[in-house]
Design an enzyme around this catalytic site. Structure first.
Site, PDB file in Angstrom:
ATOM      1  N   GLY A   1       0.986  -1.299   0.306  1.00 13.92           N
ATOM      2  CA  GLY A   1      -0.135  -0.024   0.148  1.00 13.92           C
ATOM      3  C   GLY A   1       0.653   1.494  -0.087  1.00 13.92           C
ATOM      4  O   GLY A   1       0.604   2.463   0.447  1.00 13.92           O
TER       5      GLY A   1
ATOM      6  N   HIS B   1      -6.634  34.402  -7.701  1.00 14.53           N
ATOM      7  CA  HIS B   1      -7.728  33.708  -7.312  1.00 14.53           C
ATOM      8  C   HIS B   1      -8.515  33.889  -8.633  1.00 14.53           C
ATOM      9  O   HIS B   1      -8.468  34.182  -9.651  1.00 14.53           O
ATOM     10  CB  HIS B   1      -8.835  34.655  -7.227  1.00 14.53           C
ATOM     11  CG  HIS B   1      -9.664  35.190  -6.307  1.00 14.53           C
ATOM     12  ND1 HIS B   1     -10.260  33.994  -5.509  1.00 14.53           N
ATOM     13  CD2 HIS B   1     -10.776  34.827  -6.899  1.00 14.53           C
ATOM     14  CE1 HIS B   1     -11.556  33.486  -5.524  1.00 14.53           C
ATOM     15  NE2 HIS B   1     -12.447  34.473  -6.415  1.00 14.53           N
TER      16      HIS B   1
END
Ligand SMILES: Cc1cc2nc3c(=O)[nH]c(=O)nc-3n(C[C@H](O)[C@H](O)[C@H](O)COP(=O)(O)OP(=O)(O)OC[C@H]3O[C@@H](n4cnc5c(N)ncnc54)[C@H](O)[C@@H]3O)c2cc1C
Length: 466
Positions: A185, A445
């Site tokens: 994993g 932004h």
């Protein structure tokens, strides 16, 4: 067969990211350089690692989206019966690999590096012998750079062969198995497990430890585990692999209490780690100092033998392409007579899972165990406008900084697309940024990067959007 001899200043063994970057830089600096590569230029990374895995991750992501839109979609998109021709996908991936490896060959040529194709055997710290298509070639050098990389670690209970494959075979499938069991994993197992799940396989992951990505901190890995489970990937944690069953169609695993279960499998991907390639090419004869099973090097990548250098995966963890490249560039400059040391402020690491994980510098636990008094702050993507427009609000950006002078010591993030934040994280650490620097930088932004600024603002006690 005939044998010829050649002499050079720098001999590089291995044409992966470490070796080829060292050779290019040495060539730029006018150092006569020979590079020997037995397989394909670009090494593990370009041929059977970073690049092909990211290509398949992208293809699986696109196919996954198509399947998603074949169902209900809030976005008003609909798609009919998406299908994938995996042979075509693999051919597309191979095209990217050959463009890149061809580019490496061209760069080496442009910088005057002589490339010798064949497997090298070391005779001593100044001599290697290469079996080329034209016969045996002996190469003598002043400086020997060992960049032979790594190979998949085998697991004695599940030997490679038949249905048991490594990441190399998993990157060039000619069909999608119905049931894939991934052993390991870590990031390689999870990246490829996610690919196969998105391509339609039933996927189970077996991990010996009690959580996935055990080298990352638990807060970062939780969103990845949740996303895998949502995708339908079974996670079998804290399990030991015993071997294949007698019929060869299932993997036998054992839990902590000793109870055995069978996991049905058409293919088993063994991804339990990689080990430095130290055997079978005469390296043992040099008797260089080791650190575990890797070569020990100092902060200039010098081994215990004069003018014998080692870089990349051969020198152990972190086994990452960008570390190998940075070391290679440095060694070339040292051989050319420049003053250099390998002292990076951070070596970022990314898991290209879905969501992605990125870490740079110290985690909160690492800072604490180093005895540092730190402020830790986290900003969630749930409060980030760009994340909402991308339908991926799981995850966060976290900053770790010294409490006294606000020097940033580490960044971590989990979320879709956060791999691209690695640049901002590493630059701020390398430039010695403070929380005020990160908080005072105007971030465009709407971008995921605003979460970086907001995490720094939060650490200073005045986050704006939470
Ligand atoms: C599936 C997978 C995904 C990965 N994804 C990432 C990722 O996203 N990001 C990342 O940073 N890293 C990733 N890695 C790790 C990365 O590939 C390695 O860290 C990197 O390739 C190491 O570079 P290197 O130059 O040390 O060695 P390698 O790339 O292994 O190159 C060594 C080269 O030396 C050659 N060689 C060895 N012995 C001899 C010899 N005796 N004679 C001649 N040639 C020889 C080999 O053929 C090979 O080409 C991934 C690895 C795998 C397997």
């Amino acid at each position: 067969m005939s044998q010829t001899t050649k002499t050079t200043t720098l001999l590089v063994i291995g044409g992966g990211p470490g070796g080829y970057v060292a050779a290019i830089r040495a060539g730029q600096l006018g150092v006569p350089t020979v590079l020997v590569e037995g397989a394909s230029l670009g090494g593990t990374c370009l041929n059977i690692g970073c690049i092909p895995s990211k290509a398949l991750i992208h293809a699986a992501e696109e196919f996954g989206k198509a399947r998603h839109y074949a169902g209900e979609s809030a976005l008003g998109i609909s798609v009919q019966a998406p299908a994938i021709d995996i042979r075509k996908t693999v051919a597309w991936k191979d095209g990217i690999v050959s463009r890149l490896t061809g580019g490496v060959a061209a760069l080496l040529k442009k910088n005057g590096v002589e490339v010798v194709r064949g497997w090298a055997s070391l005779l001593d710290g100044k001599t290697a012998e290469v079996q080329t298509a034209d016969g045996r070639l002996r190469i003598q050098c002043e400086h020997l750079l060992l960049a032979a990389g790594s190979e998949p670690t085998p697991l004695p209970s599940v030997p490679f062969g038949g249905m048991v494959i490594s990441s190399t075979e998993a990157l060039s499938p000619d069909s999608i198995p119905r049931k894939l069991v991934v052993v390991g994993g870590g990031y390689i197992g999870l990246e490829l497990g996610t690919v196969y799940r998105k391509l339609g396989a039933e996927v189970a992951v077996v991990e010996a430890q009690d959580r996935i990505l055990p080298t990352y901190d638990a807060d970062l890995t939780k969103p990845v585990a949740a996303a895998l489970e949502k995708m339908g990937v079974e996670l079998h944690l804290g399990r030991k692999v015993l071997g294949l069953n007698a019929a060869g169609n299932a993997l036998r695993v054992q839990d902590g209490a000793g109870a055995e279960t069978l996991l049905a499998a058409d293919r088993v991907l063994l991804a339990v780690g990689r080990r430095p390639r130290t055997q079978g090419w005469g390296l043992e004869g040099l008797q260089l100092d080791r650190k575990g099973n890797a070569l020990r090097v100092d902060d200039q990548c010098r081994t215990s033998m004069r003018n014998v250098w080692a870089i990349g995966d051969l020198t152990g963890e972190p086994m990452l392409a960008h570390r190998a490249m940075a070391q290679g560039e440095m060694v070339a400059e040292l051989v050319a007579g420049r003053r250099r040391h390998f002292q990076p402020a951070s070596i970022p690491a990314v898991c290209f899972t879905d969501p992605e994980v990125v870490v740079a510098g110290l985690s909160p636990a690492q800072a604490e165990s180093a005895g540092l008094d730190c402020v830790v702050a986290q900003f969630p993507f749930a409060a980030n406008g760009r994340a909402m427009t991308l339908e991926s609000t799981d995850g966060f950006v976290r900053v770790v900084a010294r409490r006294d002078n606000h020097l940033v010591l580490g960044w971590q993030a989990v979320g879709r697309g956060v791999s691209e934040l690695a640049t901002a994280f590493s630059q701020s650490l390398e430039m010695g940024a403070t929380l005020e620097d990160a908080a005072g930088t105007i971030h465009a932004h709407p971008t995921l990067g605003e979460a970086v600024q907001e995490a720094a603002l939060k650490a200073l006690g005045h986050a704006l959007h939470i």
